[in-house]
Design a protein around this motif. Sequence first.
Motif, PDB file in Angstrom:
ATOM      1  N   GLU A  45      -1.696  39.847 -48.456  1.00 59.49           N
ATOM      2  CA  GLU A  45      -0.780  40.432 -49.432  1.00 59.49           C
ATOM      3  C   GLU A  45      -0.828  41.955 -49.388  1.00 59.49           C
ATOM      4  O   GLU A  45       0.210  42.622 -49.481  1.00 59.49           O
ATOM      5  N   ALA A  46      -2.019  42.510 -49.243  1.00 57.53           N
ATOM      6  CA  ALA A  46      -2.149  43.962 -49.172  1.00 57.53           C
ATOM      7  C   ALA A  46      -1.501  44.511 -47.907  1.00 57.53           C
ATOM      8  O   ALA A  46      -0.843  45.558 -47.928  1.00 57.53           O
ATOM      9  N   LEU A  47      -1.669  43.802 -46.804  1.00 57.95           N
ATOM     10  CA  LEU A  47      -1.047  44.230 -45.551  1.00 57.95           C
ATOM     11  C   LEU A  47       0.473  44.255 -45.664  1.00 57.95           C
ATOM     12  O   LEU A  47       1.126  45.220 -45.251  1.00 57.95           O
ATOM     13  N   MET A  48       1.027  43.213 -46.228  1.00 56.76           N
ATOM     14  CA  MET A  48       2.478  43.105 -46.291  1.00 56.76           C
ATOM     15  C   MET A  48       3.089  44.048 -47.325  1.00 56.76           C
ATOM     16  O   MET A  48       4.250  44.436 -47.213  1.00 56.76           O
ATOM     17  N   SER A  49       2.311  44.434 -48.337  1.00 56.59           N
ATOM     18  CA  SER A  49       2.855  45.303 -49.383  1.00 56.59           C
ATOM     19  C   SER A  49       3.028  46.741 -48.915  1.00 56.59           C
ATOM     20  O   SER A  49       3.821  47.490 -49.488  1.00 56.59           O
ATOM     21  N   GLY A  50       2.303  47.120 -47.877  1.00 58.35           N
ATOM     22  CA  GLY A  50       2.353  48.518 -47.443  1.00 58.35           C
ATOM     23  C   GLY A  50       3.004  48.719 -46.103  1.00 58.35           C
ATOM     24  O   GLY A  50       2.731  49.712 -45.419  1.00 58.35           O
ATOM     25  N   LEU A  51       3.882  47.809 -45.689  1.00 57.19           N
ATOM     26  CA  LEU A  51       4.498  47.912 -44.372  1.00 57.19           C
ATOM     27  C   LEU A  51       5.403  49.134 -44.274  1.00 57.19           C
ATOM     28  O   LEU A  51       6.164  49.447 -45.197  1.00 57.19           O
ATOM     29  N   SER A  52       5.348  49.805 -43.142  1.00 49.65           N
ATOM     30  CA  SER A  52       6.285  50.884 -42.847  1.00 49.65           C
ATOM     31  C   SER A  52       7.698  50.331 -42.778  1.00 49.65           C
ATOM     32  O   SER A  52       7.904  49.151 -42.489  1.00 49.65           O
ATOM     33  N   SER A  53       8.681  51.198 -43.021  1.00 45.46           N
ATOM     34  CA  SER A  53      10.077  50.761 -43.036  1.00 45.46           C
ATOM     35  C   SER A  53      10.546  50.253 -41.683  1.00 45.46           C
ATOM     36  O   SER A  53      11.514  49.494 -41.606  1.00 45.46           O
ATOM     37  N   CYS A  54       9.865  50.627 -40.597  1.00 47.84           N
ATOM     38  CA  CYS A  54      10.283  50.191 -39.276  1.00 47.84           C
ATOM     39  C   CYS A  54       9.750  48.820 -38.909  1.00 47.84           C
ATOM     40  O   CYS A  54      10.129  48.248 -37.886  1.00 47.84           O
ATOM     41  N   LEU A  55       8.854  48.268 -39.737  1.00 46.17           N
ATOM     42  CA  LEU A  55       8.244  46.974 -39.456  1.00 46.17           C
ATOM     43  C   LEU A  55       8.996  45.873 -40.185  1.00 46.17           C
ATOM     44  O   LEU A  55       9.320  46.017 -41.373  1.00 46.17           O
TER      45      LEU A  55
END
Length: 306
Positions: free
Chosen positions: A293-303
């Motif tokens: 959840e933490a990984l997915m919450s901070g994704l860059s806009s290009c990902l």
Amino acid sequence: MTLTELRYIVALARTRHFGRAAEACFVSQPTLSVAVRKLESELGVALFERRRQEAVPTPAGARIVEQAQRVLEEAERIRLFADESRDPLVGPLRLGAIYTIGPYVLPQLIPALHERAPQMPLVIEEGYTAQLSERLRLGELDAILIALPFEAPGLVTLPLYHEPFMVVVPADHPWRAREAIDPAELASEPLLMLGQGHCFRDQVLDACPACAARLEQGPLGQTVAGTSLETLRHMVASGLGITVLPCSAVGAERYAQRLLVTRRFREPAPGRRVALAWRKSFPRPGAIDALREALMSGLSSCLKPV
């Protein structure tokens, strides 16, 4: 047979040295040596081949060590089940990441995870995919971030996101006037790439078969190997050639766009899928959920999530 003896042989298989294994287990070398011989005598089989400076698992020993690792993990599960008040979000989580992912994901991941699980600090290690996979299998890491394809017995792999690749060129390069670049065109330029062992290097060559064919012809003055993505970007800024980077690693703003220019690839653009992997037997599934959840919450806009 005791759990302590099993820990000793797992440590010895990992270090391949009696002294280092003893240090890892916080015992003297004679204590560890006696315990290993006692276990070998009980089982009636040699677990290690003793060489001058090395202890190498025998074929039977390798299978027994693998089973010992599973037994130790199950013993840890028993402790967790016995303590029903134990919170899976309390205690360190050991996370491995390949070199081309870690530096660009961790700055966003750490604060996001701290917000969700303030009592679960990350212990972070970077490495090559093969190294991290082995350490995960041995229980020395709890989860790893890698690029697909990736398969290993006993591990769960969860794809997280797709990351497109970008072309990075010096600011005065003719491609500055282009909107998109065909991957095949990379073969006509001085291409800066990572060295052998990096899966990202293989992914770039897969995207440009002509580049791979050129490499097979022998040493090329036009192809330079860098030690990291940061090094490649600095080399481009200094005018040594062009490179390909994952979009999260582009960072051209550091040079105020006066030294670097980034361009997209033509569709279908090359890219990679990044995944999280962990052991099926890992006893803290709640920790994995919080990490995801933490990984997915901070994704860059290009990902792009998958």
